[in-house]
Design an enzyme around this catalytic site. Structure first.
Site, PDB file in Angstrom:
ATOM      1  N   SER A 140       9.070  -1.366  -1.838  1.00 32.17           N
ATOM      2  CA  SER A 140       7.897  -0.592  -1.425  1.00 32.17           C
ATOM      3  C   SER A 140       8.190   0.897  -1.438  1.00 32.17           C
ATOM      4  O   SER A 140       9.313   1.329  -1.153  1.00 32.17           O
ATOM      5  CB  SER A 140       7.476  -1.006  -0.017  1.00 32.17           C
ATOM      6  OG  SER A 140       6.452  -0.161   0.475  1.00 32.17           O
ATOM      7  N   TYR A 175       8.441  -1.722   8.700  1.00 27.30           N
ATOM      8  CA  TYR A 175       8.160  -2.356   7.410  1.00 27.30           C
ATOM      9  C   TYR A 175       8.947  -1.667   6.301  1.00 27.30           C
ATOM     10  O   TYR A 175       9.649  -2.313   5.514  1.00 27.30           O
ATOM     11  CB  TYR A 175       6.660  -2.303   7.097  1.00 27.30           C
ATOM     12  CG  TYR A 175       6.363  -2.577   5.644  1.00 27.30           C
ATOM     13  CD1 TYR A 175       6.509  -3.852   5.115  1.00 27.30           C
ATOM     14  CD2 TYR A 175       5.959  -1.549   4.791  1.00 27.30           C
ATOM     15  CE1 TYR A 175       6.256  -4.103   3.777  1.00 27.30           C
ATOM     16  CE2 TYR A 175       5.699  -1.792   3.457  1.00 27.30           C
ATOM     17  CZ  TYR A 175       5.852  -3.064   2.945  1.00 27.30           C
ATOM     18  OH  TYR A 175       5.614  -3.300   1.614  1.00 27.30           O
ATOM     19  N   LYS A 209      -6.591  -9.312   3.230  1.00 28.40           N
ATOM     20  CA  LYS A 209      -5.627  -8.441   3.908  1.00 28.40           C
ATOM     21  C   LYS A 209      -6.205  -7.692   5.108  1.00 28.40           C
ATOM     22  O   LYS A 209      -5.470  -7.036   5.843  1.00 28.40           O
ATOM     23  CB  LYS A 209      -5.030  -7.442   2.911  1.00 28.40           C
ATOM     24  CG  LYS A 209      -4.205  -8.106   1.812  1.00 28.40           C
ATOM     25  CD  LYS A 209      -3.562  -7.084   0.880  1.00 28.40           C
ATOM     26  CE  LYS A 209      -2.514  -6.273   1.584  1.00 28.40           C
ATOM     27  NZ  LYS A 209      -1.705  -5.454   0.691  1.00 28.40           N
TER      28      LYS A 209
END
Length: 324
Positions: free
Chosen positions: A122, A145, A183
């Site tokens: 990411s 995250y 999502k």
């Protein structure tokens, strides 16, 4: 058989659909369908099999410990898209179990079997950096995250000189497009603007913040079809391993997305709209990337030369899909 973890999710489901288009009907999807609404992402796909994430992980761990009584079938490649991608989740134990420990098991399974592993990293690994190049000195995650993704990238780097098969990490920038409706709050800005407009609301953007005028905070927005194309290119080129930025190499403002959505619905349905600006949330201050732009020189250097859609092109294609 090709495995896609997170195969009922956003990028995963698009990968399954693209693999089907290539003639792969034997895809093994691994996911957690506790949220049963995600089934819709696979309803038009052809699967060879489905395994719950926990069952797949259990079998992989057993095999690594020498128990082959429930050995997984022969695997051609693993696309590892399964993860918790909620940037507002602060349960670090949960995040590391989901995004780090799980990934380590798959890494060692692939290395033992000689299977290519193509996994989701990411752009959140860069966090507070203003340089977006795949090197440790620019990696400054702002949330757990981003840290969980960075931790696995670091783990891969530690094993870099002992690889027995291809390993590729994709540092996804802001991916948007079909099959992301499940999502919720983590869906793309394009999807939220679409739902706002068709419900008779105006698209909402953050006001001026962090040195940017209202709506002008900018990100590298990449259409999911382009992200899938990069994944498949590496599947076709197993001689290349590495950690690569997966973005367009352009930074475009959030306002460009809202403008495209407004103009689309004005033209196709006669719905008028205008952008509403809201105060920047206190809880995001110091934890928000106001600007990202992928340095894709490393991706180009290994030979990937396809063009990436602009926001206008990608959002237009996405809105056509949503209204089909």
């Amino acid at each position: 058989m090709i495995v896609v973890t997170g195969g009922a999710g956003f990028i995963g489901a698009n990968l399954v659909k693209a693999l089907n288009a290539r003639g792969h009907q034997d895809v093994l999807v691994v996911d957690d369908l506790t949220d049963g609404t995600k089934f819709i992402n696979l309803a038009d796909c052809s699967l060879g099999d489905y395994l719950d994430k926990h069952e797949f992980l259990r079998r992989a761990q057993a095999e690594l410990h020498g128990d082959t009584s429930e050995r997984l079938p022969p695997i051609e490649a693993i696309f590892h898209e399964g993860a918790c991608s909620d940037t507002t989740e602060w349960d670090g134990k949960f995040m590391l179990e989901n995004n780090f420990e799980y990934s380590k098991v798959l890494f060692h399974l692939c290395q033992r079997r000689g299977i290519p592993l193509l996994y989701a990293s990411s752009a959140a690994t860069y966090g507070g950096s203003d340089v977006f190049f795949e090197a440790p000195e620019y990696e400054k995650p702002l949330n757990v995250y981003g840290y969980s993704k960075l931790l696995f990238d670091q783990y891969v780097r530690q094993h870099w000189h002992h690889l027995t098969s291809q390993v590729v990490g994709f540092r996804y920038f802001n991916v948007y497009g079909p099959r992301e409706q499940h999502k919720g709050k983590m869906a793309s800005v394009a999807y939220h603007h679409h739902t706002q407009v068709i419900q008779g609301q105006n698209p909402r953007l953050f006001g001026a913040w962090d040195g940017f005028d209202a709506g002008m905070q900018s990100r590298d927005f990449v259409y999911v079809g382009d992200a899938v194309a990069v994944n498949l290119w590496f599947l076709d080129h197993p001689e290349h391993s590495g950690i690569f930025n997966l973005g367009t190499g352009r930074a475009e403002p959030f306002k460009a997305i809202a403008d495209r959505v407004i103009s689309y619905y004005d033209r196709t349905r006669g719905i008028k709209g205008q952008i509403e600006y809201i105060d920047f949330p206190e809880e995001l201050k110091g934890r928000y990337q106001s600007y990202t732009r992928a340095d894709i020189s490393r991706l180009r250097k290994v030979g990937y030369d396809a063009e990436f859609k602009t926001v206008a092109e990608g959002v237009g294609a996405y809105l056509e899909w949503l209204n089909d």
